[in-house]
Design an enzyme around this catalytic site. Structure first.
Site, short mmCIF file in Angstrom:
data_model
loop_
_atom_site.label_atom_id
_atom_site.label_comp_id
_atom_site.label_asym_id
_atom_site.label_seq_id
_atom_site.Cartn_x
_atom_site.Cartn_y
_atom_site.Cartn_z
N VAL A 72 0.86 -1.19 0.00
CA VAL A 72 0.00 0.00 0.00
C VAL A 72 0.90 1.24 0.00
CG1 VAL A 72 -1.72 1.32 1.28
CG2 VAL A 72 -1.88 -1.18 1.19
N VAL A 74 1.12 5.54 -1.18
CA VAL A 74 0.69 6.82 -1.77
C VAL A 74 1.97 7.65 -1.88
CG1 VAL A 74 -0.70 8.90 -1.47
CG2 VAL A 74 -1.58 6.68 -0.69
N GLN A 81 -4.31 13.07 1.93
CA GLN A 81 -5.43 13.67 1.17
C GLN A 81 -6.52 12.63 0.91
OE1 GLN A 81 -3.98 16.27 -2.21
NE2 GLN A 81 -1.97 15.70 -1.39
N GLY A 84 -4.89 7.07 0.60
CA GLY A 84 -4.62 5.79 1.28
C GLY A 84 -5.91 5.13 1.73
N TYR A 112 -3.55 2.42 9.89
CA TYR A 112 -4.30 1.17 9.77
C TYR A 112 -5.34 1.03 10.88
CZ TYR A 112 -1.28 -0.20 5.95
OH TYR A 112 -0.64 -0.24 4.75
C1 LIG Z 1 0.51 5.05 4.93
C2 LIG Z 1 -0.08 5.72 3.68
C3 LIG Z 1 -0.53 4.66 2.70
C4 LIG Z 1 -1.28 6.58 4.10
O1 LIG Z 1 -1.85 7.13 2.94
P1 LIG Z 1 -2.50 8.59 2.96
O2 LIG Z 1 -3.10 8.85 1.64
O3 LIG Z 1 -1.50 9.57 3.45
O4 LIG Z 1 -3.64 8.41 4.07
P2 LIG Z 1 -5.06 9.16 4.15
O5 LIG Z 1 -4.87 10.59 3.77
O6 LIG Z 1 -6.07 8.38 3.39
O7 LIG Z 1 -5.33 9.07 5.71
C5 LIG Z 1 -6.42 8.37 6.29
C6 LIG Z 1 -6.38 8.66 7.77
O8 LIG Z 1 -5.19 8.13 8.35
C7 LIG Z 1 -4.41 9.19 8.93
N1 LIG Z 1 -3.00 8.91 8.66
C8 LIG Z 1 -2.41 8.79 7.45
N2 LIG Z 1 -1.09 8.53 7.59
C9 LIG Z 1 -0.86 8.49 8.91
C10 LIG Z 1 0.29 8.27 9.70
N3 LIG Z 1 1.50 8.04 9.13
N4 LIG Z 1 0.18 8.33 11.05
C11 LIG Z 1 -1.01 8.56 11.63
N5 LIG Z 1 -2.17 8.77 10.93
C12 LIG Z 1 -2.08 8.75 9.60
C13 LIG Z 1 -4.90 10.45 8.29
O9 LIG Z 1 -4.69 11.58 9.10
C14 LIG Z 1 -6.38 10.15 8.09
O10 LIG Z 1 -7.06 10.33 9.31
P3 LIG Z 1 -8.57 10.92 9.34
O11 LIG Z 1 -9.41 9.97 8.52
O12 LIG Z 1 -8.90 10.92 10.79
O13 LIG Z 1 -8.50 12.26 8.72
C15 LIG Z 1 0.94 6.69 3.02
O14 LIG Z 1 1.38 7.61 3.98
C16 LIG Z 1 2.15 5.98 2.43
O15 LIG Z 1 2.11 5.47 1.33
N6 LIG Z 1 3.26 5.98 3.17
C17 LIG Z 1 4.50 5.39 2.69
C18 LIG Z 1 4.40 3.92 2.42
C19 LIG Z 1 3.90 3.13 3.59
O16 LIG Z 1 4.42 3.21 4.70
N7 LIG Z 1 2.86 2.33 3.33
C20 LIG Z 1 2.29 1.46 4.30
C21 LIG Z 1 3.03 0.19 4.31
S1 LIG Z 1 2.61 -0.83 5.67
#
Ligand SMILES: CC(C)(COP(=O)(O)OP(=O)(O)OC[C@H]1O[C@@H](n2cnc3c(N)ncnc32)[C@H](O)[C@@H]1OP(=O)(O)O)[C@@H](O)C(=O)NCCC(=O)NCCS
Length: 140
Positions: A72, A74, A81, A84, A112
């Site tokens: 997963v 982004v 935004q 994710g 998660y």
């Molecule tokens: C983890 C990841 C997929 C999240 O995607 P994203 O598009 O930033 O997440 P979203 O904007 O959809 O966030 C959904 C919710 O989670 C929260 N959130 C997102 N990333 C977070 C983080 N690192 N720590 C805490 N909360 C987080 C957001 O604030 C949001 O909360 P809300 O619904 O209360 O507003 C993205 O940061 C990423 O790709 N990171 C690098 C790769 C990675 O680590 N992937 C996961 C592998 S296990």
């Protein structure tokens, strides 16, 4: 943003998948390996803004009651935004009849948790390179 959601592997640039995984600090392999992994997954999701790939994810599953989520991502400029969440929702729809497991990168647990996942008390894993996974903080 002009989002397009693709739920198959047509016209995916597997070099880009490898590059994005590398960019965000996740495990990456040869592009052909990523192609094989996504093609063999029950659920795949790729998100585009116009024609630019901005995120993806996949789930492997027996299709009956168990599934596991992997890869997963982004890309940084599109994080926080809702992309994710969108990826997780789409992956989950295809395996909604299943228990889902995953291992979260350190620092992603809260993301998660917001998607409905719980920390597991008895999860165990046998990794190909345990020393690397230990260094990354996945195992004790
Ligand atoms: C983890 C990841 C997929 C999240 O995607 P994203 O598009 O930033 O997440 P979203 O904007 O959809 O966030 C959904 C919710 O989670 C929260 N959130 C997102 N990333 C977070 C983080 N690192 N720590 C805490 N909360 C987080 C957001 O604030 C949001 O909360 P809300 O619904 O209360 O507003 C993205 O940061 C990423 O790709 N990171 C690098 C790769 C990675 O680590 N992937 C996961 C592998 S296990």
């Amino acid at each position: 943003m002009d989002l397009r959601i693709q739920e198959n592997c047509e016209n995916i640039d597997w070099n880009q998948i490898r590059d994005y995984l590398k960019l965000v600090g996740m495990g990456y392999h040869k592009p052909e390996s990523h192609k094989k992994a996504f093609l063999n997954s029950l659920s795949v999701v790729f998100i585009f803004d116009h024609e630019k790939l901005i995120g993806f994810g996949r789930a492997i599953s027996d299709g009956a009651y168990q599934a596991a989520i992997y890869d997963v991502v982004v890309i940084p400029e599109y994080q926080r935004q809702g992309i994710g969440r969108l990826i997780m929702e789409r992956i989950s729809q295809r395996v909604s009849n299943c228990n889902m497991i995953l291992y979260a990168n350190l620092g992603r647990e809260e993301f998660y948790a917001k998607m409905g996942f719980h920390l597991m008390k008895t999860a165990m894993a046998k990794f190909l390179r345990p020393e690397v996974m230990k260094e990354k903080g996945f195992i004790q």
